[in-house]
Design a protein around this motif. Structure first.
Motif, mmCIF file in Angstrom:
data_model
loop_
_atom_site.group_PDB
_atom_site.id
_atom_site.type_symbol
_atom_site.label_atom_id
_atom_site.label_comp_id
_atom_site.label_asym_id
_atom_site.label_seq_id
_atom_site.Cartn_x
_atom_site.Cartn_y
_atom_site.Cartn_z
ATOM 1 N N ASN A 44 14.791 7.888 4.432
ATOM 2 C CA ASN A 44 13.768 8.698 5.101
ATOM 3 C C ASN A 44 12.382 8.058 5.069
ATOM 4 O OD1 ASN A 44 15.667 10.741 5.617
ATOM 5 N ND2 ASN A 44 15.298 11.673 3.622
ATOM 6 N N ARG A 45 12.308 6.824 4.603
ATOM 7 C CA ARG A 45 11.003 6.181 4.447
ATOM 8 C C ARG A 45 10.387 5.796 5.796
ATOM 9 N NH1 ARG A 45 14.783 2.362 4.349
ATOM 10 N NH2 ARG A 45 14.348 0.250 5.153
ATOM 11 N N ASP A 46 9.057 5.709 5.797
ATOM 12 C CA ASP A 46 8.370 5.032 6.883
ATOM 13 C C ASP A 46 8.497 3.529 6.676
ATOM 14 O OD1 ASP A 46 7.527 7.440 7.987
ATOM 15 O OD2 ASP A 46 5.601 7.415 6.927
ATOM 16 N N VAL A 47 8.218 2.764 7.719
ATOM 17 C CA VAL A 47 8.386 1.314 7.671
ATOM 18 C C VAL A 47 7.040 0.652 7.956
ATOM 19 C CG1 VAL A 47 9.517 -0.674 8.744
ATOM 20 C CG2 VAL A 47 10.789 1.439 8.362
ATOM 21 N N LEU A 48 6.628 -0.252 7.072
ATOM 22 C CA LEU A 48 5.406 -1.024 7.280
ATOM 23 C C LEU A 48 5.778 -2.487 7.458
ATOM 24 C CD1 LEU A 48 2.300 -1.371 7.314
ATOM 25 C CD2 LEU A 48 2.425 -1.687 4.836
ATOM 26 N N LEU A 49 5.404 -3.046 8.591
ATOM 27 C CA LEU A 49 5.659 -4.443 8.887
ATOM 28 C C LEU A 49 4.325 -5.186 8.916
ATOM 29 C CD1 LEU A 49 8.195 -3.948 11.825
ATOM 30 C CD2 LEU A 49 8.722 -4.273 9.408
ATOM 31 N N LEU A 50 4.205 -6.221 8.099
ATOM 32 C CA LEU A 50 3.006 -7.058 8.098
ATOM 33 C C LEU A 50 3.255 -8.223 9.033
ATOM 34 C CD1 LEU A 50 0.183 -7.522 6.790
ATOM 35 C CD2 LEU A 50 1.356 -9.035 5.163
ATOM 36 N N SER A 51 2.555 -8.242 10.159
ATOM 37 C CA SER A 51 2.746 -9.308 11.132
ATOM 38 C C SER A 51 1.949 -10.554 10.774
ATOM 39 C CB SER A 51 2.357 -8.821 12.537
ATOM 40 O OG SER A 51 2.676 -9.791 13.506
ATOM 41 N N ASN A 52 0.698 -10.361 10.358
ATOM 42 C CA ASN A 52 -0.125 -11.503 9.942
ATOM 43 C C ASN A 52 0.181 -11.819 8.475
ATOM 44 O OD1 ASN A 52 -1.316 -8.986 9.397
ATOM 45 N ND2 ASN A 52 -3.393 -9.789 9.389
ATOM 46 N N GLY A 53 1.308 -12.505 8.283
ATOM 47 C CA GLY A 53 1.883 -12.672 6.951
ATOM 48 C C GLY A 53 1.021 -13.419 5.962
ATOM 49 N N HIS A 54 0.057 -14.205 6.434
ATOM 50 C CA HIS A 54 -0.802 -14.948 5.506
ATOM 51 C C HIS A 54 -1.710 -14.017 4.699
ATOM 52 C CE1 HIS A 54 -3.070 -14.573 9.302
ATOM 53 N NE2 HIS A 54 -4.144 -14.507 8.540
ATOM 54 N N THR A 55 -1.826 -12.745 5.112
ATOM 55 C CA THR A 55 -2.621 -11.781 4.348
ATOM 56 C C THR A 55 -1.779 -11.080 3.284
ATOM 57 O OG1 THR A 55 -2.241 -9.978 5.942
ATOM 58 C CG2 THR A 55 -4.154 -11.399 6.325
ATOM 59 N N ALA A 56 -0.675 -11.685 2.918
ATOM 60 C CA ALA A 56 0.255 -11.098 1.954
ATOM 61 C C ALA A 56 -0.383 -10.627 0.647
ATOM 62 C CB ALA A 56 1.374 -12.093 1.640
ATOM 63 N N PRO A 57 -1.441 -11.269 0.130
ATOM 64 C CA PRO A 57 -1.988 -10.769 -1.140
ATOM 65 C C PRO A 57 -2.345 -9.287 -1.133
ATOM 66 C CG PRO A 57 -2.829 -12.955 -0.739
ATOM 67 C CD PRO A 57 -2.063 -12.557 0.501
ATOM 68 N N VAL A 58 -2.859 -8.771 -0.022
ATOM 69 C CA VAL A 58 -3.209 -7.346 -0.003
ATOM 70 C C VAL A 58 -1.947 -6.486 0.008
ATOM 71 C CG1 VAL A 58 -3.422 -7.102 2.529
ATOM 72 C CG2 VAL A 58 -4.730 -5.603 1.006
ATOM 73 N N LEU A 59 -0.907 -6.957 0.664
ATOM 74 C CA LEU A 59 0.366 -6.229 0.655
ATOM 75 C C LEU A 59 0.975 -6.234 -0.742
ATOM 76 C CD1 LEU A 59 2.819 -4.853 1.999
ATOM 77 C CD2 LEU A 59 3.643 -7.143 2.612
ATOM 78 N N TYR A 60 1.018 -7.411 -1.373
ATOM 79 C CA TYR A 60 1.578 -7.497 -2.714
ATOM 80 C C TYR A 60 0.795 -6.621 -3.694
ATOM 81 C CZ TYR A 60 4.109 -11.700 -1.076
ATOM 82 O OH TYR A 60 4.910 -12.580 -0.410
ATOM 83 N N ALA A 61 -0.532 -6.657 -3.589
ATOM 84 C CA ALA A 61 -1.354 -5.850 -4.497
ATOM 85 C C ALA A 61 -1.054 -4.366 -4.317
ATOM 86 C CB ALA A 61 -2.834 -6.135 -4.257
ATOM 87 N N ALA A 62 -0.963 -3.920 -3.062
ATOM 88 C CA ALA A 62 -0.679 -2.504 -2.800
ATOM 89 C C ALA A 62 0.703 -2.122 -3.316
ATOM 90 C CB ALA A 62 -0.797 -2.219 -1.305
ATOM 91 N N MET A 63 1.672 -2.995 -3.131
ATOM 92 C CA MET A 63 3.025 -2.700 -3.611
ATOM 93 C C MET A 63 3.072 -2.639 -5.132
ATOM 94 S SD MET A 63 5.324 -4.985 -0.968
ATOM 95 C CE MET A 63 6.873 -4.492 -1.722
ATOM 96 N N ALA A 64 2.404 -3.585 -5.790
ATOM 97 C CA ALA A 64 2.408 -3.598 -7.249
ATOM 98 C C ALA A 64 1.708 -2.359 -7.808
ATOM 99 C CB ALA A 64 1.740 -4.869 -7.766
ATOM 100 N N HIS A 65 0.552 -2.030 -7.250
ATOM 101 C CA HIS A 65 -0.186 -0.866 -7.738
ATOM 102 C C HIS A 65 0.560 0.438 -7.424
ATOM 103 C CE1 HIS A 65 -4.212 -2.557 -8.985
ATOM 104 N NE2 HIS A 65 -3.636 -3.611 -8.434
ATOM 105 N N SER A 66 1.455 0.396 -6.435
ATOM 106 C CA SER A 66 2.270 1.572 -6.109
ATOM 107 C C SER A 66 3.476 1.715 -7.025
ATOM 108 C CB SER A 66 2.779 1.491 -4.661
ATOM 109 O OG SER A 66 1.723 1.517 -3.748
#
Length: 288
Positions: free
Chosen positions: A69-91
């Protein structure tokens, strides 16, 4: 068709999200300095957006990354991965301490996200311009094959990658199939690796372009978390066409010597610069 959006943020919740964004920025600076390579400006500029997504807007469960039932987040500009990783870790998807392994050989946190490497990553990204096509396909399945009305697909894109023709092919497809559960978010920071986006390949009236392609378009301050939340709620209320949010951001936000300097697109701070950046983020308290 437009439905009623949910209530806006209360002041306490907004302050908590601002503090989350500051925490993401601290982690971004720390992991990039440790990695000695990567991208600084874009991830710092998107910290407010990712705080809003992961701690308010997304329906997700770090303990069940494949929750149906989850929503899906797709990061297209993959070079900005640090913000995605940080959000995932803090979550809670993985330990915050693992952020220190960014870009190391064998790490799950490579310079561009690899879907199979880490639970909770929804797509592999690196070549720019592919994310919206991935998102349109996913949203089509949710709406027209699974007939689900309670899930959304978010695609985060950089403005520089809108130079790619594949983006606009996906935009036409999404409009044709009335993918109201697809929400695009453009990080409009006006920089790319070679300089200002309007010098490299002018985007001009970006809102007008998306409107002409049949999308529901909103433009907001990408550092105004309340405005971002309101825009996403408005996008979710528009069910008969895809929505795009143009989020105007400051590259390098929160670190004064990086802000609006395109040379930090693909640079990382050394130890001395990282210490200066962390002092600025600590002194600033919550963002804005």
């Amino acid at each position: 068709m437009i439905t009623s959006p949910p209530a806006p943020l209360d002041p306490g919740e907004l302050d908590a999200l601002k503090e989350r964004a500051r925490g993401l920025r601290v982690s971004i600076v720390t992991m990039l300095e440790a990695a000695k390579s990567g991208h600084s400006a874009g991830p710092l500029g998107m910290a407010d957006l990712f705080a809003a997504l992961y701690f308010k807007l997304l329906s997700h469960d770090p303990e069940q990354p494949d929750w149906p039932n989850r929503d899906v987040l797709l990061l297209s500009n993959g070079h900005t991965a640090p913000v995605l990783y940080a959000a995932m870790a803090h979550s809670g998807y993985f330990p915050v301490e693992e952020l220190g392994t960014l870009r190391r050989l064998g790490s799950r946190l490579q310079g561009h996200p690899e879907r199979s490497a880490l639970p909770g990553l929804e797509n592999t990204s690196g070549p720019l311009g592919s994310g919206l096509s991935q998102g349109a396909g996913y949203a089509h399945v949710i709406q027209h094959l699974d007939h689900r009305s309670d899930r959304w697909v978010y695609v985060v894109m950089g403005d520089g990658e809108l130079n790619e023709g594949n983006v606009w092919e996906a935009a036409m497809y999404a409009a044709k199939y009335e993918l109201g559960q697809l929400i695009g978010i453009v990080d409009r920071n006006f920089i790319q690796i070679d300089g200002d986006t309007e010098d490299v390949m002018p985007l001009g009236d970006l809102a007008g372009k998306w409107t002409a392609f049949g999308w529901h378009v909103m433009e907001v301050d990408g550092h105004d978390i309340a405005a971002l939340v309101d825009a996403v709620n408005a996008a979710k209320a528009e069910t008969s066409r895809p929505s795009v949010i143009i989020a105007n951001t400051v590259p390098g936000k929160g670190v004064p010597f990086m802000e609006r300097d395109h040379t930090w697109h693909g640079r990382v701070p050394n130890a001395e610069q990282a210490a200066e950046a962390l002092r600025a983020l600590t002194d600033s308290g919550v963002t804005r």
